[in-house]
Design a protein around this motif. Sequence first.
Motif, PDB file in Angstrom:
ATOM      1  N   GLY A 171       0.797  -1.237   0.000  1.00 29.23           N
ATOM      2  CA  GLY A 171       0.000   0.000   0.000  1.00 29.23           C
ATOM      3  C   GLY A 171       0.824   1.279   0.000  1.00 29.23           C
ATOM      4  N   VAL A 172       2.071   1.233  -0.525  1.00 34.81           N
ATOM      5  CA  VAL A 172       2.882   2.459  -0.553  1.00 34.81           C
ATOM      6  C   VAL A 172       3.288   2.834  -1.988  1.00 34.81           C
ATOM      7  N   SER A 173       2.642   2.210  -2.980  1.00 33.30           N
ATOM      8  CA  SER A 173       3.122   2.392  -4.356  1.00 33.30           C
ATOM      9  C   SER A 173       2.992   3.836  -4.846  1.00 33.30           C
ATOM     10  N   ASP A 174       2.117   4.633  -4.215  1.00 33.42           N
ATOM     11  CA  ASP A 174       1.989   6.030  -4.661  1.00 33.42           C
ATOM     12  C   ASP A 174       3.193   6.880  -4.237  1.00 33.42           C
ATOM     13  N   ARG A 175       3.992   6.371  -3.291  1.00 31.60           N
ATOM     14  CA  ARG A 175       5.131   7.160  -2.803  1.00 31.60           C
ATOM     15  C   ARG A 175       6.476   6.461  -3.018  1.00 31.60           C
ATOM     16  N   VAL A 176       6.424   5.372  -3.760  1.00 24.03           N
ATOM     17  CA  VAL A 176       7.656   4.601  -3.977  1.00 24.03           C
ATOM     18  C   VAL A 176       7.845   4.343  -5.474  1.00 24.03           C
ATOM     19  N   THR A 177       9.064   4.589  -5.960  1.00 30.72           N
ATOM     20  CA  THR A 177       9.376   4.310  -7.365  1.00 30.72           C
ATOM     21  C   THR A 177      10.630   3.439  -7.387  1.00 30.72           C
ATOM     22  N   PHE A 178      10.686   2.480  -8.292  1.00 28.73           N
ATOM     23  CA  PHE A 178      11.893   1.661  -8.424  1.00 28.73           C
ATOM     24  C   PHE A 178      12.525   1.913  -9.789  1.00 28.73           C
ATOM     25  N   LYS A 179      13.838   2.058  -9.775  1.00 30.43           N
ATOM     26  CA  LYS A 179      14.558   2.357 -11.023  1.00 30.43           C
ATOM     27  C   LYS A 179      15.798   1.495 -11.104  1.00 30.43           C
ATOM     28  N   LYS A 180      16.160   1.121 -12.341  1.00 35.17           N
ATOM     29  CA  LYS A 180      17.427   0.419 -12.534  1.00 35.17           C
ATOM     30  C   LYS A 180      18.535   1.474 -12.501  1.00 35.17           C
ATOM     31  N   GLY A 181      19.564   1.275 -11.722  1.00 34.59           N
ATOM     32  CA  GLY A 181      20.634   2.274 -11.666  1.00 34.59           C
ATOM     33  C   GLY A 181      21.769   1.771 -10.804  1.00 34.59           C
ATOM     34  N   ASN A 182      22.873   2.512 -10.824  1.00 37.25           N
ATOM     35  CA  ASN A 182      24.062   2.096 -10.094  1.00 37.25           C
ATOM     36  C   ASN A 182      24.358   3.064  -8.959  1.00 37.25           C
ATOM     37  N   LEU A 183      24.701   2.512  -7.823  1.00 36.59           N
ATOM     38  CA  LEU A 183      25.050   3.324  -6.656  1.00 36.59           C
ATOM     39  C   LEU A 183      26.256   4.224  -6.954  1.00 36.59           C
ATOM     40  N   LEU A 184      27.059   3.813  -7.922  1.00 37.29           N
ATOM     41  CA  LEU A 184      28.245   4.610  -8.265  1.00 37.29           C
ATOM     42  C   LEU A 184      27.904   5.766  -9.207  1.00 37.29           C
ATOM     43  N   ASP A 185      26.666   5.786  -9.679  1.00 32.86           N
ATOM     44  CA  ASP A 185      26.257   6.849 -10.607  1.00 32.86           C
ATOM     45  C   ASP A 185      24.753   7.082 -10.414  1.00 32.86           C
ATOM     46  N   LEU A 186      24.392   7.674  -9.287  1.00 29.51           N
ATOM     47  CA  LEU A 186      22.973   7.806  -8.927  1.00 29.51           C
ATOM     48  C   LEU A 186      22.256   8.794  -9.860  1.00 29.51           C
ATOM     49  N   PRO A 187      21.084   8.416 -10.349  1.00 31.84           N
ATOM     50  CA  PRO A 187      20.381   9.294 -11.297  1.00 31.84           C
ATOM     51  C   PRO A 187      19.662  10.449 -10.593  1.00 31.84           C
ATOM     52  N   PHE A 188      20.395  11.238  -9.824  1.00 28.54           N
ATOM     53  CA  PHE A 188      19.833  12.388  -9.104  1.00 28.54           C
ATOM     54  C   PHE A 188      20.810  13.558  -9.204  1.00 28.54           C
ATOM     55  N   PRO A 189      20.282  14.798  -9.279  1.00 27.81           N
ATOM     56  CA  PRO A 189      21.191  15.957  -9.304  1.00 27.81           C
ATOM     57  C   PRO A 189      21.907  16.171  -7.972  1.00 27.81           C
ATOM     58  N   ASP A 190      22.921  17.003  -7.988  1.00 26.82           N
ATOM     59  CA  ASP A 190      23.660  17.353  -6.758  1.00 26.82           C
ATOM     60  C   ASP A 190      22.698  17.963  -5.738  1.00 26.82           C
ATOM     61  N   ASN A 191      22.950  17.746  -4.464  1.00 26.63           N
ATOM     62  CA  ASN A 191      22.228  18.394  -3.350  1.00 26.63           C
ATOM     63  C   ASN A 191      20.697  18.316  -3.479  1.00 26.63           C
ATOM     64  N   SER A 192      20.166  17.160  -3.854  1.00 26.67           N
ATOM     65  CA  SER A 192      18.721  17.089  -4.099  1.00 26.67           C
ATOM     66  C   SER A 192      17.990  16.085  -3.192  1.00 26.67           C
ATOM     67  N   VAL A 193      18.712  15.356  -2.358  1.00 28.10           N
ATOM     68  CA  VAL A 193      18.100  14.240  -1.612  1.00 28.10           C
ATOM     69  C   VAL A 193      18.263  14.468  -0.101  1.00 28.10           C
ATOM     70  N   ASP A 194      17.188  14.163   0.660  1.00 28.14           N
ATOM     71  CA  ASP A 194      17.251  14.352   2.118  1.00 28.14           C
ATOM     72  C   ASP A 194      17.823  13.141   2.852  1.00 28.14           C
ATOM     73  N   VAL A 195      17.443  11.940   2.401  1.00 29.90           N
ATOM     74  CA  VAL A 195      17.866  10.719   3.113  1.00 29.90           C
ATOM     75  C   VAL A 195      18.284   9.651   2.103  1.00 29.90           C
ATOM     76  N   VAL A 196      19.425   9.022   2.343  1.00 28.60           N
ATOM     77  CA  VAL A 196      19.828   7.853   1.540  1.00 28.60           C
ATOM     78  C   VAL A 196      19.977   6.670   2.487  1.00 28.60           C
ATOM     79  N   THR A 197      19.324   5.564   2.171  1.00 26.88           N
ATOM     80  CA  THR A 197      19.526   4.336   2.943  1.00 26.88           C
ATOM     81  C   THR A 197      20.205   3.292   2.047  1.00 26.88           C
TER      82      THR A 197
END
Length: 286
Positions: A171-197
């Motif tokens: 029941g969390v699919s509206d707030r969760v997205t899954f993407k193929k990607g590498n931890l060594l090259d995260l598909p996010f801009p600089d300074n854009s994320v609050d929490v990484v687990t």
Amino acid sequence: MEIKQKLKIRRCQMMIKRTRQTRNESPGTTEKKPRYGFIAIRPFLTIGIVGVAGWMVAITGILRLEGLGRWVTLTVAGMIGIIGTWVAVSYIPLYFLVLRPRGNENFWANQFTKHGISGKLVAIDAGCGTGQVTIEVAKALPDAHVTGIDIFKGMSGTSPGQPTRNAKIEGVSDRVTFKKGNLLDLPFPDNSVDVVTVGSVLHEIDSDENRKAALEEIKRVLKPGGYFFTVELLRDWRMILAMLVFAPVWKTGKYWKELLLNAGYSSLDVGLETRMLNMGVYCMQK
Ligand SMILES: C[S@@+](CC[C@H](N)C(=O)[O-])C[C@H]1O[C@@H](n2cnc3c(N)ncnc32)[C@H](O)[C@@H]1O
């Protein structure tokens, strides 16, 4: 004859009724429970099958062969049998002692409460696998959007299909997205994320250099003041007794502390969750 026909019709009616009930109970999906462990168990099952084949060849060798042939077959096939069974069976403690507790409902909620983390946040769960941590993070941060990222090779399957299904069931699919990607090259801009687990992923990265690069990459995407949590199972004697096969893979608490302290974060908080095995929970702030 008539009675037989009536009984047959009645059985058909009951079957249709039961099918309709099942569909109504779970609209949109026929799965009721999320599947977290089954995908990861595949390589262990394969090794287990090779182990069983080893046992069978060894037994056939004893029954059918004589002299040197018997002993060579027995030794080689017996070793394959023992190692294969050991590796396959060691998945059971790995799953119940490591994978499941880390996805425990209160585990992430406690971590976020401890550090005063809440609100409308952008979160990443890197190396999400089947989405167990991603989904628990989403539950613990009910206003956050969480993106699960994984290379989706081998253990975690080859696509985000399973974690996406799990998020729907939970029941969390509206707030969760899954993407193929590498931890060594995260598909996010600089300074854009609050929490990484990161739940038991860093040990899978192949060298110290790449582990340092992963920590740098996480720092790049985090906002100033953003949090990074990583969980690793620590190598100690209990761990060695329980799962000898994983001993070379898991590192000690000292190893992780040094690596993380040198990664240039402003603070490092270490929590040791001691169950049967030692688990290191490290929280860093950019
Ligand atoms: C032991 S599993 C843990 C999965 C999940 N975090 C959990 O706690 O259930 C490690 C995961 O890390 C992923 N992984 C390994 N190296 C990665 C990388 N460089 N980038 C993204 N994911 C990676 C693997 O595909 C695997 O799904």
